[in-house]
Design a protein around this motif. Sequence first.
Motif, mmCIF file in Angstrom:
data_model
loop_
_atom_site.group_PDB
_atom_site.id
_atom_site.type_symbol
_atom_site.label_atom_id
_atom_site.label_comp_id
_atom_site.label_asym_id
_atom_site.label_seq_id
_atom_site.Cartn_x
_atom_site.Cartn_y
_atom_site.Cartn_z
ATOM 1 N N PHE A 8 9.128 -10.846 -13.431
ATOM 2 C CA PHE A 8 8.555 -12.058 -12.850
ATOM 3 C C PHE A 8 8.382 -11.834 -11.346
ATOM 4 C CE2 PHE A 8 11.062 -13.957 -16.471
ATOM 5 C CZ PHE A 8 9.970 -14.385 -17.214
ATOM 6 N N ARG A 9 7.223 -11.359 -10.962
ATOM 7 C CA ARG A 9 6.936 -11.115 -9.536
ATOM 8 C C ARG A 9 6.058 -12.236 -9.004
ATOM 9 N NH1 ARG A 9 7.524 -5.330 -8.138
ATOM 10 N NH2 ARG A 9 8.184 -4.202 -10.010
ATOM 11 N N ILE A 10 6.348 -12.684 -7.810
ATOM 12 C CA ILE A 10 5.565 -13.746 -7.182
ATOM 13 C C ILE A 10 4.588 -13.116 -6.199
ATOM 14 C CG2 ILE A 10 5.684 -15.757 -5.665
ATOM 15 C CD1 ILE A 10 8.504 -16.281 -6.872
ATOM 16 N N GLY A 11 3.312 -13.436 -6.357
ATOM 17 C CA GLY A 11 2.307 -12.868 -5.465
ATOM 18 C C GLY A 11 0.943 -13.471 -5.733
ATOM 19 N N LYS A 12 -0.051 -12.939 -5.057
ATOM 20 C CA LYS A 12 -1.411 -13.446 -5.190
ATOM 21 C C LYS A 12 -2.192 -12.638 -6.219
ATOM 22 C CE LYS A 12 -1.777 -15.331 -0.505
ATOM 23 N NZ LYS A 12 -2.546 -15.323 0.759
ATOM 24 N N GLY A 13 -3.042 -13.343 -6.985
ATOM 25 C CA GLY A 13 -3.894 -12.696 -7.972
ATOM 26 C C GLY A 13 -5.027 -11.940 -7.304
ATOM 27 N N PRO A 14 -5.930 -11.364 -8.097
ATOM 28 C CA PRO A 14 -6.096 -11.649 -9.519
ATOM 29 C C PRO A 14 -5.427 -10.656 -10.475
ATOM 30 C CG PRO A 14 -8.018 -10.498 -8.709
ATOM 31 C CD PRO A 14 -7.110 -10.695 -7.532
ATOM 32 N N SER A 15 -4.887 -9.535 -9.979
ATOM 33 C CA SER A 15 -4.367 -8.539 -10.916
ATOM 34 C C SER A 15 -3.086 -7.918 -10.388
ATOM 35 C CB SER A 15 -5.410 -7.443 -11.160
ATOM 36 O OG SER A 15 -4.862 -6.383 -11.916
ATOM 37 N N SER A 17 -1.695 -5.126 -11.724
ATOM 38 C CA SER A 17 -1.903 -3.675 -11.732
ATOM 39 C C SER A 17 -2.889 -3.235 -10.670
ATOM 40 C CB SER A 17 -2.419 -3.219 -13.101
ATOM 41 O OG SER A 17 -1.456 -3.387 -14.101
ATOM 42 N N HIS A 18 -3.954 -4.044 -10.477
ATOM 43 C CA HIS A 18 -5.066 -3.614 -9.637
ATOM 44 C C HIS A 18 -5.050 -4.216 -8.233
ATOM 45 C CE1 HIS A 18 -6.394 -2.195 -13.486
ATOM 46 N NE2 HIS A 18 -7.518 -1.739 -13.012
ATOM 47 N N THR A 19 -4.223 -5.229 -8.020
ATOM 48 C CA THR A 19 -4.159 -5.853 -6.692
ATOM 49 C C THR A 19 -2.754 -5.755 -6.107
ATOM 50 O OG1 THR A 19 -5.809 -7.449 -7.494
ATOM 51 C CG2 THR A 19 -4.781 -7.901 -5.370
ATOM 52 N N MET A 20 -1.762 -6.320 -6.813
ATOM 53 C CA MET A 20 -0.406 -6.339 -6.288
ATOM 54 C C MET A 20 0.168 -4.937 -6.161
ATOM 55 S SD MET A 20 1.018 -9.683 -8.367
ATOM 56 C CE MET A 20 2.700 -9.526 -7.763
ATOM 57 N N GLY A 21 0.007 -4.095 -7.201
ATOM 58 C CA GLY A 21 0.549 -2.737 -7.167
ATOM 59 C C GLY A 21 -0.039 -1.886 -6.060
ATOM 60 N N PRO A 22 -1.387 -1.792 -5.971
ATOM 61 C CA PRO A 22 -2.001 -1.020 -4.879
ATOM 62 C C PRO A 22 -1.645 -1.549 -3.494
ATOM 63 C CG PRO A 22 -3.570 -1.304 -6.646
ATOM 64 C CD PRO A 22 -2.377 -2.153 -7.006
ATOM 65 N N ASN A 23 -1.540 -2.863 -3.357
ATOM 66 C CA ASN A 23 -1.152 -3.432 -2.068
ATOM 67 C C ASN A 23 0.248 -2.985 -1.679
ATOM 68 O OD1 ASN A 23 0.289 -6.012 -0.627
ATOM 69 N ND2 ASN A 23 -1.831 -5.817 0.015
ATOM 70 N N GLU A 40 -7.505 8.250 3.801
ATOM 71 C CA GLU A 40 -8.422 8.344 2.668
ATOM 72 C C GLU A 40 -7.655 7.954 1.417
ATOM 73 O OE1 GLU A 40 -11.463 11.621 1.984
ATOM 74 O OE2 GLU A 40 -9.999 12.069 0.395
ATOM 75 N N VAL A 41 -8.224 7.043 0.652
ATOM 76 C CA VAL A 41 -7.568 6.591 -0.575
ATOM 77 C C VAL A 41 -8.527 6.800 -1.736
ATOM 78 C CG1 VAL A 41 -6.447 4.689 -1.781
ATOM 79 C CG2 VAL A 41 -6.291 4.848 0.720
ATOM 80 N N THR A 42 -8.086 7.569 -2.721
ATOM 81 C CA THR A 42 -8.891 7.815 -3.915
ATOM 82 C C THR A 42 -8.318 7.017 -5.077
ATOM 83 O OG1 THR A 42 -9.369 10.068 -3.155
ATOM 84 C CG2 THR A 42 -9.813 9.570 -5.465
ATOM 85 N N ASP A 57 -9.736 -2.484 -3.431
ATOM 86 C CA ASP A 57 -10.031 -1.930 -2.110
ATOM 87 C C ASP A 57 -9.602 -2.881 -0.999
ATOM 88 O OD1 ASP A 57 -12.004 -3.656 -3.081
ATOM 89 O OD2 ASP A 57 -13.620 -2.692 -1.974
ATOM 90 N N VAL A 58 -9.819 -4.170 -1.212
ATOM 91 C CA VAL A 58 -9.410 -5.170 -0.213
ATOM 92 C C VAL A 58 -7.897 -5.163 -0.044
ATOM 93 C CG1 VAL A 58 -9.366 -7.634 0.332
ATOM 94 C CG2 VAL A 58 -11.411 -6.614 -0.681
ATOM 95 N N ALA A 59 -7.175 -5.084 -1.160
ATOM 96 C CA ALA A 59 -5.713 -5.096 -1.122
ATOM 97 C C ALA A 59 -5.156 -3.902 -0.363
ATOM 98 C CB ALA A 59 -5.160 -5.107 -2.547
ATOM 99 N N ILE A 60 -5.837 -2.767 -0.441
ATOM 100 C CA ILE A 60 -5.386 -1.558 0.250
ATOM 101 C C ILE A 60 -5.820 -1.557 1.706
ATOM 102 C CG2 ILE A 60 -5.719 0.949 0.375
ATOM 103 C CD1 ILE A 60 -5.848 0.923 -2.711
ATOM 104 N N ILE A 61 -7.081 -1.870 1.936
ATOM 105 C CA ILE A 61 -7.635 -1.801 3.290
ATOM 106 C C ILE A 61 -6.953 -2.786 4.220
ATOM 107 C CG2 ILE A 61 -9.721 -2.265 4.646
ATOM 108 C CD1 ILE A 61 -11.321 -1.038 2.294
ATOM 109 N N GLU A 62 -6.612 -3.971 3.728
ATOM 110 C CA GLU A 62 -5.985 -4.970 4.597
ATOM 111 C C GLU A 62 -4.630 -4.509 5.126
ATOM 112 O OE1 GLU A 62 -5.624 -8.539 2.309
ATOM 113 O OE2 GLU A 62 -3.773 -7.909 1.290
ATOM 114 N N VAL A 63 -4.017 -3.555 4.435
ATOM 115 C CA VAL A 63 -2.736 -3.008 4.892
ATOM 116 C C VAL A 63 -2.938 -1.826 5.833
ATOM 117 C CG1 VAL A 63 -0.605 -1.870 4.170
ATOM 118 C CG2 VAL A 63 -1.536 -3.746 2.806
#
Length: 411
Positions: A8-15, A17-23, A40-42, A57-63
């Motif tokens: 049970f992790r608290i965070g922002k959507g939408p994903s 695997s694809h948003t919270m994890g990469p962030n 560079e992020v592949t 990409d947004v989740a990674i770039i913002e960091v």
Amino acid sequence: MKSLRELFRIGKGPSSSHTMGPNKAAQIFAEKNKNAKAFEVTLYGSLAATGKGHMTDVAIIEVLEPIAPVKMVWEPTVFLHFHPNGMKFVAFDEKGNTMDDWTVYSIGGGALSDGSEAGGVDNTPEVYDLNTLSEVKEWCERYGRGYWEYVDKCEGNHIWDYLLEVWTVMQEAVERGLNHEGALPGPLNLPRKAPTYYVKVSGYKPSLQTRGLVYAYALAVSEENASGGLIATAPTCGSCGVLPAVLYHLAKGHNFSLTRILHAIATAGIVGNVAKQNASISGADVGCQGEVGVACAMASAAACQLFGGSPSQIEYAAEMGLEHHLGMTCDPVCGLVQVPCIERNAFAAARALDANLFSAFSDGKHFVSYDRVVNVMKKTGHDLPSLYKETSTGGLAKEYEGSLDMDTNQH
């Protein structure tokens, strides 16, 4: 198994695997490379295929961008050995030389792995000594305890404060979603449905209102997730509407105490943890059966406990919740967590209530155990071609893409 805090992790959507994890991965890499002059992020496999729709990409770039410029590389046809959600981070110095590189995987529910057997990223301890629901059920029956009491035994009293926080986030997501109108972000221009469903419920006879309310609550949370709102994974972002919808409905309609709701969340957590430990909760790994299917199993078990189910009946409810989602593909249209994801949450919430009722009529004895279904889910998921596992290259996603092409040709 890990703590329920990892499920049970608290965070922002939408994903998850694809948003919270990469962030989270970007934060770890940024902390190690504060003096980098470029990144560079592949993104590989599923992360690349649906990354733009999931705002990876947004989740990674913002960091990383506050430190140095970021170049994103997309490799949707390249699948790394460990998991479909692979990422490679590279940091460069002022001369363009590599300072550091890191390959990491977002394995579901916001969790990360470096691909080794030990994991090597989260480094959180194993909290539970039993890893199957059959073992936990046996413990419950031997000592006359409930599943939530096993959680209390392994986690300690501090877990209840965290689960209260989770429940608060769930309730707030329902209530925000019921009051938010307008279209969801993205090219589908999908209108929010939760407010309309909620209003229409009052016009139906009481026997139908239950379904209408559960639909509305599940839609509300899932639509909040799709718009990047704050939610609790249960077990993922894409399936975050199922458990809150069932619990919110039962809490409102049957006046269950806060303590009993928290106990039900703990029981749901055990069910989800078993699936995460022994199979997967990642749509990119095993399809939507690992997300919405597991969420339905969790909600089924929670509902059964609230209505006084025995450990065997609770396990049976969970088994049905997952069994009847076996083989479900993950084929998000345009890579967005919207179609068919949002409706699936609503139907799974209703199915969880059915699983509870079906189990309540039984003595808890049944042919196939939850653990066997989890094992089958893992095998089925790995047999599914990658185009049906969160790549948006098959199923409904491909059909919608085809209809767009036909519309373009006609005009």
